[in-house]
Design an enzyme around this catalytic site. Structure first.
Site, PDB file in Angstrom:
ATOM      1  N   MET A 104     -10.285  42.758  -0.467  1.00 32.65           N
ATOM      2  CA  MET A 104     -10.785  42.061  -1.652  1.00 32.65           C
ATOM      3  C   MET A 104     -12.285  42.239  -1.849  1.00 32.65           C
ATOM      4  O   MET A 104     -12.772  42.386  -2.947  1.00 32.65           O
ATOM      5  CB  MET A 104     -10.517  40.557  -1.510  1.00 32.65           C
ATOM      6  CG  MET A 104      -9.161  40.139  -2.020  1.00 32.65           C
ATOM      7  SD  MET A 104      -8.794  38.440  -1.582  1.00 32.65           S
ATOM      8  CE  MET A 104      -9.860  37.556  -2.729  1.00 32.65           C
ATOM      9  N   PHE A 105     -13.012  42.200  -0.732  1.00 32.76           N
ATOM     10  CA  PHE A 105     -14.479  42.169  -0.830  1.00 32.76           C
ATOM     11  C   PHE A 105     -15.128  43.504  -0.499  1.00 32.76           C
ATOM     12  O   PHE A 105     -16.260  43.763  -0.859  1.00 32.76           O
ATOM     13  CB  PHE A 105     -15.049  41.096   0.101  1.00 32.76           C
ATOM     14  CG  PHE A 105     -14.372  39.770  -0.055  1.00 32.76           C
ATOM     15  CD1 PHE A 105     -14.531  39.041  -1.226  1.00 32.76           C
ATOM     16  CD2 PHE A 105     -13.549  39.265   0.937  1.00 32.76           C
ATOM     17  CE1 PHE A 105     -13.902  37.817  -1.399  1.00 32.76           C
ATOM     18  CE2 PHE A 105     -12.914  38.039   0.771  1.00 32.76           C
ATOM     19  CZ  PHE A 105     -13.089  37.313  -0.405  1.00 32.76           C
ATOM     20  N   LYS A 138     -18.668  49.721   6.363  1.00 32.23           N
ATOM     21  CA  LYS A 138     -18.087  48.701   5.488  1.00 32.23           C
ATOM     22  C   LYS A 138     -18.870  48.743   4.173  1.00 32.23           C
ATOM     23  O   LYS A 138     -20.086  48.519   4.165  1.00 32.23           O
ATOM     24  CB  LYS A 138     -18.206  47.329   6.165  1.00 32.23           C
ATOM     25  CG  LYS A 138     -17.591  46.183   5.382  1.00 32.23           C
ATOM     26  CD  LYS A 138     -17.633  44.910   6.238  1.00 32.23           C
ATOM     27  CE  LYS A 138     -16.983  43.732   5.550  1.00 32.23           C
ATOM     28  NZ  LYS A 138     -16.916  42.553   6.427  1.00 32.23           N
ATOM     29  N   ASP A 160     -12.195  32.940  10.233  1.00 25.90           N
ATOM     30  CA  ASP A 160     -11.087  33.791   9.770  1.00 25.90           C
ATOM     31  C   ASP A 160     -10.520  34.614  10.922  1.00 25.90           C
ATOM     32  O   ASP A 160     -10.271  35.809  10.783  1.00 25.90           O
ATOM     33  CB  ASP A 160     -11.530  34.707   8.624  1.00 25.90           C
ATOM     34  CG  ASP A 160     -10.326  35.256   7.845  1.00 25.90           C
ATOM     35  OD1 ASP A 160      -9.229  34.658   7.943  1.00 25.90           O
ATOM     36  OD2 ASP A 160     -10.463  36.276   7.156  1.00 25.90           O
TER      37      ASP A 160
END
Length: 312
Positions: free
Chosen positions: A1-2, A20, A118
């Protein structure tokens, strides 16, 4: 998503790295820079790289994207399970080695006053030889002083009950997530699989028993799930109409308790292995205490007989 992650070669150093790439918008970039700050704080507190948190090597910007360069690792624990333990889990010896490394990671997070928020098999990577793991993806991480009450923090199956109930939380939420992850590594099955927060509470109580009235009275979202007498309101889908039905359930004792679910993997174990399994069950029991104040800390977990292999 990010973000997306690519494997690339560092031309100067001639080695592999993981990059990333954060999505190109202002709020994502801001969140990415917060993650960078947390990763640098953790690295500074662990100069010898012994605490099993992924290392950020540098950052750069490319076409408006924040790019974070990490050490190169291999697959995550979800993929380890798919490859080597689909539906049956991995052996207790491997679970012990992974557990020790994850609790070392949690001990560093706690020392630095950081909540990961998370933790799950997808966010733990192993090296090529699969003997060393690193906790990764600190995109949801925050300083423990910033813990705002929100019922959707942490991926649902690994979400501690205090988050769902709206009770002030701290480092115990990460210990709960690791407890769920360790169960999954050993059995190959997800421990709690509710389709909603309400059904997560049901699954948790079926395994861990009732919440005390003292805990429920602190719960900001308690009325969504419990009636005035503190009986549980199970919100279920009617199979015929697809509409929500409410059933009031009273949990007298766990119907799917931890021990019986873990002992199904004990068929061919000898006495020594059975003792080790009992020790593992005791550790998970402490990680999954419904009362976050009574849950074990990472340091206590590292001293537990299952990790140290001291005979109980």
């Amino acid at each position: 998503m990010f973000s997306g992650v690519v494997r690339a070669t560092d031309q100067k150093l001639g080695k592999l790295a993981a990059i990333k790439i954060i999505r190109n918008n202002e709020s994502m970039k801001k969140a990415g820079l917060k993650e960078v700050d947390i990763l640098q704080k953790l690295a500074n507190a662990d100069p010898d790289d012994k605490k099993h948190l992924v290392r950020l090597e540098r950052i750069f910007e490319h076409k408006g994207h924040l790019c974070m360069v990490f050490e190169n690792l291999s697959i995550n624990l979800r993929e380890v399970l798919k490859k080597f333990g689909r539906d049956v889990g991995i052996n207790l010896k491997a679970v012990r080695a992974y557990a020790q490394q994850m609790f070392l990671g949690l001990s560093l997070l706690r020392k630095c006053n950081v909540l990961h928020a998370d933790l799950k098999p997808d966010n733990v990577l192993v090296n090529e030889a699969r003997n060393v793991l690193k906790i990764c993806d600190l995109g949801s991480a925050s300083d423990a002083s910033e813990n705002e009450i929100t019922p959707y923090l942490v991926s649902r199956f690994y979400r501690a009950p205090e988050i769902i109930l709206g009770i002030p939380y701290d480092f115990g939420i990460d210990v709960w997530s690791i407890g769920c992850t360790l169960f999954e590594l050993f059995t190959g099955k997800i421990l709690f699989t509710g389709r909603s927060n309400n059904q997560m509470l049901r699954a948790i109580m079926e395994c861990r028993g009732k919440f005390s009235h003292k805990v429920l009275r602190k719960a900001e979202f308690g009325r969504q799930h419990f009636d005035d007498l503190l009986n549980f309101r199970s919100i279920e889908k009617d199979k015929l109409t697809g509409k929500d039905l409410v059933r009031v359930l009273n949990f007298t004792k766990p119907s799917r308790d931890l021990r019986s679910r873990l002992m199904t993997n004990a068929k061919d174990m000898d006495d020594v292995e059975l003792k080790e399994l009992s020790s593992f069950i005791d550790l998970l029991d402490r990680c999954l205490n419904l009362n976050p104040e009574k849950r074990c800390t990472p340091v206590e977990a590292l001293k537990h007989p299952f990790i140290t292999r001291v005979k109980i």
